[in-house]
Scaffold this motif. Sequence first.
Motif, PDB file in Angstrom:
ATOM      1  N   HIS B  67       0.682  -0.646  -0.184  1.00  0.00           N
ATOM      2  CA  HIS B  67       0.124  -0.045  -0.046  1.00  0.00           C
ATOM      3  C   HIS B  67       1.036   1.460   0.130  1.00  0.00           C
ATOM      4  CE1 HIS B  67      -3.526  -2.822  -0.085  1.00  0.00           C
ATOM      5  NE2 HIS B  67      -3.268  -3.153   1.355  1.00  0.00           N
ATOM      6  N   VAL B  68       1.784   0.960   0.490  1.00  0.00           N
ATOM      7  CA  VAL B  68       2.693   2.088   0.473  1.00  0.00           C
ATOM      8  C   VAL B  68       2.840   2.942   0.032  1.00  0.00           C
ATOM      9  CG1 VAL B  68       4.763   3.137   0.751  1.00  0.00           C
ATOM     10  CG2 VAL B  68       4.007   1.909   2.481  1.00  0.00           C
ATOM     11  N   PRO B  69       3.570   2.402  -2.154  1.00  0.00           N
ATOM     12  CA  PRO B  69       4.113   2.256  -2.968  1.00  0.00           C
ATOM     13  C   PRO B  69       2.722   2.642  -3.867  1.00  0.00           C
ATOM     14  CG  PRO B  69       4.377   0.173  -2.852  1.00  0.00           C
ATOM     15  CD  PRO B  69       3.997   1.017  -1.938  1.00  0.00           C
ATOM     16  N   LEU B  70       1.731   1.684  -3.796  1.00  0.00           N
ATOM     17  CA  LEU B  70       0.870   1.829  -4.381  1.00  0.00           C
ATOM     18  C   LEU B  70      -0.327   3.170  -3.752  1.00  0.00           C
ATOM     19  CD1 LEU B  70      -0.900  -1.893  -4.670  1.00  0.00           C
ATOM     20  CD2 LEU B  70       0.027  -0.868  -6.361  1.00  0.00           C
ATOM     21  N   PHE B  71      -0.275   3.552  -2.736  1.00  0.00           N
ATOM     22  CA  PHE B  71      -0.886   4.754  -2.225  1.00  0.00           C
ATOM     23  C   PHE B  71       0.297   6.115  -2.862  1.00  0.00           C
ATOM     24  CE2 PHE B  71      -4.094   2.740   0.649  1.00  0.00           C
ATOM     25  CZ  PHE B  71      -5.167   3.112  -0.720  1.00  0.00           C
ATOM     26  N   THR B  72       1.056   5.806  -3.646  1.00  0.00           N
ATOM     27  CA  THR B  72       2.164   7.163  -4.313  1.00  0.00           C
ATOM     28  C   THR B  72       1.863   6.938  -5.610  1.00  0.00           C
ATOM     29  OG1 THR B  72       3.294   6.533  -2.288  1.00  0.00           O
ATOM     30  CG2 THR B  72       4.612   7.579  -3.968  1.00  0.00           C
ATOM     31  N   HIS B  73       1.480   5.758  -5.720  1.00  0.00           N
ATOM     32  CA  HIS B  73       1.200   6.320  -7.239  1.00  0.00           C
ATOM     33  C   HIS B  73      -0.066   7.029  -7.654  1.00  0.00           C
ATOM     34  CE1 HIS B  73       1.344   5.514 -11.937  1.00  0.00           C
ATOM     35  NE2 HIS B  73       2.296   4.698 -11.548  1.00  0.00           N
ATOM     36  N   PRO B  74      -0.174   7.525  -7.963  1.00  0.00           N
ATOM     37  CA  PRO B  74      -1.505   8.007  -8.977  1.00  0.00           C
ATOM     38  C   PRO B  74      -2.889   7.185  -9.577  1.00  0.00           C
ATOM     39  CG  PRO B  74      -0.410   9.333 -10.382  1.00  0.00           C
ATOM     40  CD  PRO B  74       1.270   8.314  -9.604  1.00  0.00           C
ATOM     41  N   ASN B  75      -2.318   6.461  -9.980  1.00  0.00           N
ATOM     42  CA  ASN B  75      -3.229   5.635 -11.137  1.00  0.00           C
ATOM     43  C   ASN B  75      -2.686   4.234 -11.675  1.00  0.00           C
ATOM     44  OD1 ASN B  75      -5.569   5.193 -12.549  1.00  0.00           O
ATOM     45  ND2 ASN B  75      -4.442   5.961 -13.953  1.00  0.00           N
ATOM     46  N   PRO B  76      -2.058   3.951 -10.527  1.00  0.00           N
ATOM     47  CA  PRO B  76      -1.169   2.181 -10.847  1.00  0.00           C
ATOM     48  C   PRO B  76      -2.356   0.918 -11.376  1.00  0.00           C
ATOM     49  CG  PRO B  76      -2.046   2.118  -8.191  1.00  0.00           C
ATOM     50  CD  PRO B  76      -2.340   3.537  -8.786  1.00  0.00           C
ATOM     51  N   LYS B  77      -1.937   0.633 -12.224  1.00  0.00           N
ATOM     52  CA  LYS B  77      -2.727  -0.063 -13.474  1.00  0.00           C
ATOM     53  C   LYS B  77      -2.021  -1.537 -13.622  1.00  0.00           C
ATOM     54  CE  LYS B  77      -4.623   3.508 -16.629  1.00  0.00           C
ATOM     55  NZ  LYS B  77      -5.429   3.719 -17.539  1.00  0.00           N
ATOM     56  N   HIS B  78      -0.336  -1.296 -13.690  1.00  0.00           N
ATOM     57  CA  HIS B  78       0.504  -2.711 -14.058  1.00  0.00           C
ATOM     58  C   HIS B  78       1.219  -3.170 -13.109  1.00  0.00           C
ATOM     59  CE1 HIS B  78      -1.383  -1.608 -18.343  1.00  0.00           C
ATOM     60  NE2 HIS B  78      -2.108  -2.902 -17.839  1.00  0.00           N
ATOM     61  N   VAL B  79       0.967  -4.217 -12.264  1.00  0.00           N
ATOM     62  CA  VAL B  79       1.496  -4.637 -10.995  1.00  0.00           C
ATOM     63  C   VAL B  79       2.315  -5.205 -11.394  1.00  0.00           C
ATOM     64  CG1 VAL B  79       2.228  -4.322  -8.639  1.00  0.00           C
ATOM     65  CG2 VAL B  79      -0.139  -2.672  -9.645  1.00  0.00           C
ATOM     66  N   LEU B  80       4.034  -4.990 -10.741  1.00  0.00           N
ATOM     67  CA  LEU B  80       4.327  -7.273 -11.068  1.00  0.00           C
ATOM     68  C   LEU B  80       5.115  -7.319  -9.619  1.00  0.00           C
ATOM     69  CD1 LEU B  80       6.114  -9.433 -12.575  1.00  0.00           C
ATOM     70  CD2 LEU B  80       8.264  -7.666 -12.542  1.00  0.00           C
ATOM     71  N   VAL B  81       4.978  -8.411  -9.322  1.00  0.00           N
ATOM     72  CA  VAL B  81       5.235  -8.811  -8.185  1.00  0.00           C
ATOM     73  C   VAL B  81       6.496 -10.156  -7.927  1.00  0.00           C
ATOM     74  CG1 VAL B  81       5.354 -10.458  -6.063  1.00  0.00           C
ATOM     75  CG2 VAL B  81       3.476  -8.751  -6.646  1.00  0.00           C
ATOM     76  N   VAL B  82       7.449  -9.810  -8.352  1.00  0.00           N
ATOM     77  CA  VAL B  82       8.898 -10.964  -7.874  1.00  0.00           C
ATOM     78  C   VAL B  82       9.093 -11.334  -6.873  1.00  0.00           C
ATOM     79  CG1 VAL B  82      11.148 -11.243  -8.847  1.00  0.00           C
ATOM     80  CG2 VAL B  82       9.878  -9.013  -9.501  1.00  0.00           C
ATOM     81  N   GLY B  83       8.638 -13.083  -7.210  1.00  0.00           N
ATOM     82  CA  GLY B  83       8.807 -13.284  -5.708  1.00  0.00           C
ATOM     83  C   GLY B  83       7.411 -13.867  -4.329  1.00  0.00           C
ATOM     84  N   GLY B  84       7.244 -14.287  -3.671  1.00  0.00           N
ATOM     85  CA  GLY B  84       5.515 -13.508  -3.979  1.00  0.00           C
ATOM     86  C   GLY B  84       4.382 -14.713  -3.999  1.00  0.00           C
ATOM     87  N   GLY B  85       5.302 -15.720  -4.126  1.00  0.00           N
ATOM     88  CA  GLY B  85       4.425 -17.102  -3.697  1.00  0.00           C
ATOM     89  C   GLY B  85       3.520 -17.063  -3.532  1.00  0.00           C
ATOM     90  N   ASP B  86       3.570 -17.167  -1.568  1.00  0.00           N
ATOM     91  CA  ASP B  86       2.463 -17.327  -0.968  1.00  0.00           C
ATOM     92  C   ASP B  86       1.004 -16.425  -1.034  1.00  0.00           C
ATOM     93  OD1 ASP B  86       2.299 -14.736  -0.227  1.00  0.00           O
ATOM     94  OD2 ASP B  86       4.292 -15.236   1.219  1.00  0.00           O
ATOM     95  N   GLY B  87       1.131 -15.528  -2.315  1.00  0.00           N
ATOM     96  CA  GLY B  87      -0.260 -14.985  -3.208  1.00  0.00           C
ATOM     97  C   GLY B  87      -0.703 -13.456  -2.111  1.00  0.00           C
ATOM     98  N   GLY B  88      -0.051 -13.643  -0.140  1.00  0.00           N
ATOM     99  CA  GLY B  88      -0.266 -12.165   0.201  1.00  0.00           C
ATOM    100  C   GLY B  88       0.230 -10.733  -0.214  1.00  0.00           C
ATOM    101  N   VAL B  89       1.013 -10.505  -1.354  1.00  0.00           N
ATOM    102  CA  VAL B  89       1.149  -8.965  -1.893  1.00  0.00           C
ATOM    103  C   VAL B  89      -0.133  -9.077  -3.274  1.00  0.00           C
ATOM    104  CG1 VAL B  89       3.091  -8.070  -2.932  1.00  0.00           C
ATOM    105  CG2 VAL B  89       3.381  -9.028  -1.386  1.00  0.00           C
ATOM    106  N   ILE B  90       0.294  -9.854  -3.749  1.00  0.00           N
ATOM    107  CA  ILE B  90      -0.345  -9.956  -5.042  1.00  0.00           C
ATOM    108  C   ILE B  90      -2.489  -9.576  -3.924  1.00  0.00           C
ATOM    109  CG2 ILE B  90      -2.585 -11.232  -6.390  1.00  0.00           C
ATOM    110  CD1 ILE B  90       0.066 -10.469  -7.765  1.00  0.00           C
ATOM    111  N   ARG B  91      -2.827 -10.311  -3.015  1.00  0.00           N
ATOM    112  CA  ARG B  91      -4.326 -10.110  -2.517  1.00  0.00           C
ATOM    113  C   ARG B  91      -4.428  -8.566  -2.439  1.00  0.00           C
ATOM    114  NH1 ARG B  91      -3.949 -12.499   3.005  1.00  0.00           N
ATOM    115  NH2 ARG B  91      -3.203 -10.487   3.119  1.00  0.00           N
TER     116      ARG B  91
END
Lengths: 273, 273
Positions: B67-91
Amino acid sequence: MSLWFTEKQTDAFGITMKVKQTLETKQTDFQKLDMVETEEWGNMLLLDDMVMTSERDEFVYHEMISHVPLFTHPNPKHVLVVGGGDGGVIREVLKHPSVEKAVLAEIDGDVIESSKKFLPSIAGMLEDPRVEVKVGDGFMHIAKSENMYDVILVDSTEPVGPAVNLFTKGFYAGISKALKEDGIFVAQSDNPWFKADLIQTVHRDVKEIFPITKLYTANIPTYPSGLWTFTLGSKTYNPLENQRTAAIDTKYYTKDLHVASFVLPKFVEDLTK
Amino acid sequence: MSLWFTEKQTDAFGITMKVKQTLETKQTDFQKLDMVETEEWGNMLLLDDMVMTSERDEFVYHEMISHVPLFTHPNPKHVLVVGGGDGGVIREVLKHPSVEKAVLAEIDGDVIESSKKFLPSIAGMLEDPRVEVKVGDGFMHIAKSENMYDVILVDSTEPVGPAVNLFTKGFYAGISKALKEDGIFVAQSDNPWFKADLIQTVHRDVKEIFPITKLYTANIPTYPSGLWTFTLGSKTYNPLENQRTAAIDTKYYTKDLHVASFVLPKFVEDLTK
């Protein structure tokens, strides 16, 4: 032989650390006292098998319980520390030039003696002429004090054993009476992961007595969950509006962190509502 | 039988916890994977004997890296998560309505499968139609992406084993290229008590590539020292000046904590100088 000390912080979770040697172990009149030399944290004081302080991370707790209220009060002269026999809070209090007298009311004289011997970097300032050490019951000392202190800091163990009286409404009422009309007090109030109920109770009780009641946090790696809370009660000054600043030598506290430490994670903030 | 799992976070310090049962244990193509049911933290994923995430405290890490970067970007549309296989960041990423596509590049498919099975509250959103799961090397995925993402989040293990490439200058340069001209990235950057050197190195390397580089923290009780850091690199937007706010369901992140999490303890702030 490889010795490890484990503190069970809950029934099912704890921290464990390598111990080079045990420096002292004794049953005092109030609790079990162990002083151990650890590989990761330096010398460490344990009371009833709970970590009280260590040479490596003590600065966090001692700076944060002290400088937040002392930089909120405009001119702190008389300070009382309840508990705190290791001397770390006294050391930080004495960094404020306005302080003329700092009283330490520690129930267990063995904690003071052992800390002087094995934790000199923490306890060293207990010999300062501004310090008066009273070995005795902090609750009773508070009960007979009136309109005497600018700041009172409650550096207690958990609410078991000798500290159980220090988590009662009667104690907070006594603190209010012992403080001057614009006094401030701070008590350590444990962690929100395993002791949420305690934080809620302390906050509610302090709020009934002090018009300004606020919770703030600090990261202490050897304490349960690593996230520690402090409950501040103030008669007049708001820590977010009346902050003084002055050059002072710290490793954790900064003037910006003074404010930021009151900004709580949502699940912690919810405990104060 | 009383089973306890101990993670040695350093050679001389660790955490220990009671395990009700082992749900899965296997050697994947990349690492040792254990899924255990703990009494204190619920189900917990371990990789190479290190705690990755647990049902009880996962919200801190996943909310704060997202949420820190996503609430910094004015309009995040495309996001990449490297690692994070547990899915928590995606959620957490999918809580932002602007997000049209979230790509997960996880090298170890077994982490994803095990998380779906035993951590459904964390991994459940991996099935969302906005999500594209790529089982493969995140470094290589970054290398062949250009001007593609608004936000990239690096949710890696420590820089040992498969994650070692994710802590190199070459990787940060690749991230910069894979981001759009106003992109933001965040990488978890370990803890200041035991990995001060790593934080310094990451900060220095990221700063060479991103005009805005900042460190922020969160309290994660099952991670070493309990004080975790995130390094944010941004091409255009400053997290302290460009913060959006919107109603979103969180347990840790708040709009005030967004700002306060960048206010560092002095010894941590010193690592960024």
